[in-house]
Design a protein around this motif. Structure first.
Motif, PDB file in Angstrom:
ATOM      1  N   ASP A  84       0.886  -1.436   0.136  1.00 43.72           N
ATOM      2  CA  ASP A  84      -0.015   0.130  -0.199  1.00 43.72           C
ATOM      3  C   ASP A  84       0.758   1.167  -0.037  1.00 43.72           C
ATOM      4  N   VAL A  87       2.186   1.958  -3.541  1.00 43.49           N
ATOM      5  CA  VAL A  87       1.343   2.196  -4.226  1.00 43.49           C
ATOM      6  C   VAL A  87       0.889   3.939  -4.141  1.00 43.49           C
ATOM      7  N   GLU A  88       1.009   4.423  -2.959  1.00 44.33           N
ATOM      8  CA  GLU A  88       0.665   5.887  -2.348  1.00 44.33           C
ATOM      9  C   GLU A  88       1.910   6.789  -3.194  1.00 44.33           C
ATOM     10  N   PRO A  91       3.011   4.085  -7.749  1.00 39.80           N
ATOM     11  CA  PRO A  91       2.174   2.834  -8.147  1.00 39.80           C
ATOM     12  C   PRO A  91       2.780   2.299  -9.290  1.00 39.80           C
ATOM     13  N   SER A 111       1.153  -1.301  -7.992  1.00 40.84           N
ATOM     14  CA  SER A 111      -0.553  -1.215  -7.725  1.00 40.84           C
ATOM     15  C   SER A 111      -1.136  -2.365  -8.498  1.00 40.84           C
TER      16      SER A 111
END
Ligand code: ATP
Ligand code: MG
Length: 647
Positions: A84, A87-88, A91, A111
């Motif tokens: 996560d 991905v922030e 991604p 992602s």
């Protein structure tokens, strides 16, 4: 064994880190000293580099020693650190490129990987699996093995990865031991162009098995499978239909992350238990510092996810650091012996981590193969699994590393979770054959039989004096065995079972397992040193030595030798090798017998099985060979052993 392990090997070669490498390295000089001043502060700052939903209340709780608890009260889900948060920030960075044995390939960005993990996690939930359950993963090196491991972690289920080369009996034993509720597998896995029938093995393992209620099956080879309605589910039916986001289950730092059975070189496998916070802290820290990972790197670890190296340095360590990796499905010799180097060339691999057994195999095949490929992208090499003989180290350095890449020889175990003894590539001057010094924050020393630290220049037993975050929390279902195996040798010291020598400069030289040490005429001689002396001979690619009973000397050294490039052995060569060992380390270490063999018996993880060779040498009934990768070789060696030369 005692501090009297003979100090036989004298290694003079040393290699400083290239200046540019040092200047830019993640780990800078001073890191060891700083960590030594306050190890708990070091681990605390390393733990802050992973993502916590709630910070810990207490760094370390030793009240139930030898079961130590780290980061007590901390809450997290390891997949948020691995997926996560990347991905922030990035991604579209590739998490891994994957290459199949038949030549198919795939790349997954962070992602995309998160989405696939969430879908698999949701499917597992739909199959009734949740927090606190254990799921066996019995697959080959397909992208989905990584997805499956992370999907378990996402929902708080523990995974127990069982190497795809294991038989249905070995799988059954592990399913029962961990009371697994689910199994994730494939129809079949590719191995040198042939199909390994994984689903069929699962079916056999599940006959009469009572805990498994669902089996998730990935279609890979399209081989025929039998189906148990209600229990079996195709991956392509139940996974891709799920939502591509699933909120991660919040876990306690000390909740179970996985069980992994040791490779079994020394007997009945042990279900080693690892938990969330400490394990991730250890693998994330060591991956960053030992492999010096940068955004521009392409990292490749050739291990299998069935072993701890795959867990820590294919899945959790690299992903926690947002790395881009290569994962390869097949063996190094399919379709030909250049396959790995073709992959290094194709993907421009920069960091390469493999095992001494592979390096020695490449030595046997000859340097012409890697020489014909472009390996100039490589900048750092690693080794793990067994002691790397100085000659193999030099070969790796010259023919793979082009004499420009630092080599990190990393000592650790399933039990330790992450690397414990290693050079840091920008900091440490390396010596071929030595794993150098403990990782920052690790308190490992060499002691004698009484548990006292040995003087520099002496050999003894490796121990760890203080707890570390990624240490095992026990053996699944057997707390007594945990205490007995690791903590009963010396009070309060973790005993890994390996012999080790401390040199005058404080470098550690791993000498192999204590059980393998030979006692010849009152001298303790390590197998590693005699093997290294044999490999030092220009004609020898690989060797294994064992001590066999001898009426006059107590034990006599029996050597098994694999020659380079398929050469034939001869009586002259036997005498030459015996002289070579005598000259290299002293007459006491001269093998009493030498047998030439095309290969050595190895475990599935590629380690030499000396136990079997001892049986052959003493002409005993052979022990258990089910974890043997190349069982045919045992017969071949035994035939040869009856004609061996002795005096
Ligand atoms: P089992 O415990 O079931 O016999 P195993 O010990 O082979 O199996 P692992 O945990 O994979 O299972 O291996 C750890 C062992 O491998 C270490 O204890 C050590 O003997 C050896 N080893 C690993 N890396 C190195 C290294 N760099 N140098 C020397 N030995 C190593
Ligand atoms: Mg072990």
């Amino acid at each position: 064994m005692s501090d009297a392990i003979e100090n036989l090997f004298h290694e003079e070669r040393r290699f400083d880190p290239p200046g540019k490498f040092s200047a830019e390295a993640n780990a800078q000089s001073g890191i060891h000293e700083e960590a030594a001043r306050d190890p708990l502060a070091f681990w605390s700052s390393e733990a802050e580099k992973i993502h916590w939903r709630k910070p810990w209340d207490r760094l370390l709780d030793s009240s139930d020693a030898p079961v130590y608890r780290w980061f007590e009260g901390g809450r997290l889900n390891v997949t948020e650190s691995c997926l996560d948060r990347h991905v922030e920030t990035h991604p579209d960075r590739v998490a891994f490129h994957w290459e199949g044995e038949p030549g198919d390939s795939l790349s997954l960005t962070y992602s995309e990987l998160l989405a696939k993990v969430c879908q698999c996690a949701a499917a597992l939930k739909q199959l009734g699996i949740g927090k606190g359950d254990t799921v066996a993963i019995y697959m080959g090196m397909v992208p989905e093995i990584t997805i499956a491991m992370l999907a378990c972690a996402r929902i708080g289920a523990a995974h127990s990865v069982v190497f795809g080369g294991f038989s249905s009996d070995s799988l059954r034993e592990r399913l029962d031991d961990a009371s697994c509720k689910g199994v994730i597998t494939q129809d079949g896995a590719w191995r040198r162009g042939k199909v390994v029938p994984l689903k069929e093995n699962v079916d056999l393992a599940l006959e009469g098995q009572e805990t498994v209620t669902s089996v998730l099956v990935l279609e890979r080879c399209k081989n025929e499978v039998t189906w148990s309605e209600g229990r079996d589910h195709w991956w392509h039916d139940v996974v891709p239909t799920q939502d591509d986001f699933l909120e991660a289950e919040e876990m306690d730092s000390e909740d179970l992350l996985f069980i992994l059975y040791t490779s079994g070189s020394t007997g009945k496998p042990k279900g080693i238990v690892h938990t969330c916070g400490g394990y991730l802290t250890g693998v994330s820290s060591t991956f960053r510092n030992v492999f010096d990972i940068k955004d521009s790197d392409l990292y490749w670890c050739t291990a299998d996810c069935g072993w701890v190296t795959g867990h820590s340095y294919i899945v959790y360590g690299p992903l926690a650091n947002g790395a881009t990796s290569l994962i390869y499905e097949g063996t190094p010799d399919f379709p030909d012996q250049g396959r790995w180097w073709d992959l290094v060339e194709k993907y421009a691999v920069t960091i390469f981590y493999t095992a001494p057994t592979a390096i020695r195999t490449f030595m046997k095949w000859g340097e012409e193969i890697p020489k014909s490929k472009d390996l100039s992208s490589l900048r750092l090499l690693g080794s793990v699994g067994e002691p790397i003989n100085p000659e193999a180290w030099m070969w790796y350095h010259e023919f793979i590393g082009g004499e420009r890449c630092p080599i990190v020889d990393t000592w650790w175990q399933t039990e330790t979770g992450s690397i414990m003894i290693t050079p840091l590539p920008g900091v440490t001057t390396t010596k071929p054959g030595s794993a150098a010094t403990p990782y920052p924050g690790i308190d490992a020393v060499v002691v004698d039989d009484e548990g006292n630290e040995v003087e520099p220049g002496h050999g003894g037993l490796l121990v760890v004096r203080s707890p570390w975050p990624s240490m095992l929390r026990g053996i699944h279902g057997d707390p007594e065995r945990y205490k007995e195996v690791y903590w009963s040798r010396f009070d309060g010291l973790y005993f890994p079972g390996d012999g080790c020598k401390l040199d005058e400069e404080g470098y550690l030289w791993l000498l192999g397992r204590v059980d393998d040490v030979m006692l010849v005429s009152g001298h303790n001689i390590s197998t590693t040193e005699v093997e290294s002396a044999l490999v030092d001979h220009h004609g020898v690619a690989e060797s294994a030595v064992v001590g066999r009973k001898d009426d006059t000397t107590g034990q006599a050294i029996a050597a098994f030798v694999v020659l380079k490039g398929g050469s034939e052995g001869s009586e002259e060569l036997i005498q030459e090798l015996r002289q070579h060992v005598a000259a290299k380390i002293g007459p006491i270490a001269k093998p009493a017998s030498i047998v030439f063999t095309p290969d050595l018996p190895k475990t599935r993880s590629g380690k030499i099985m000396r136990r079997l060779l001892r049986d052959i040498s003493e002409k005993r009934q052979l022990g258990d060979v089910t974890t043997l990768a190349n069982s045919d070789i045992v017969e071949a060696i035994r035939d040869g052993a009856t004609q061996s030369s002795e005096d």
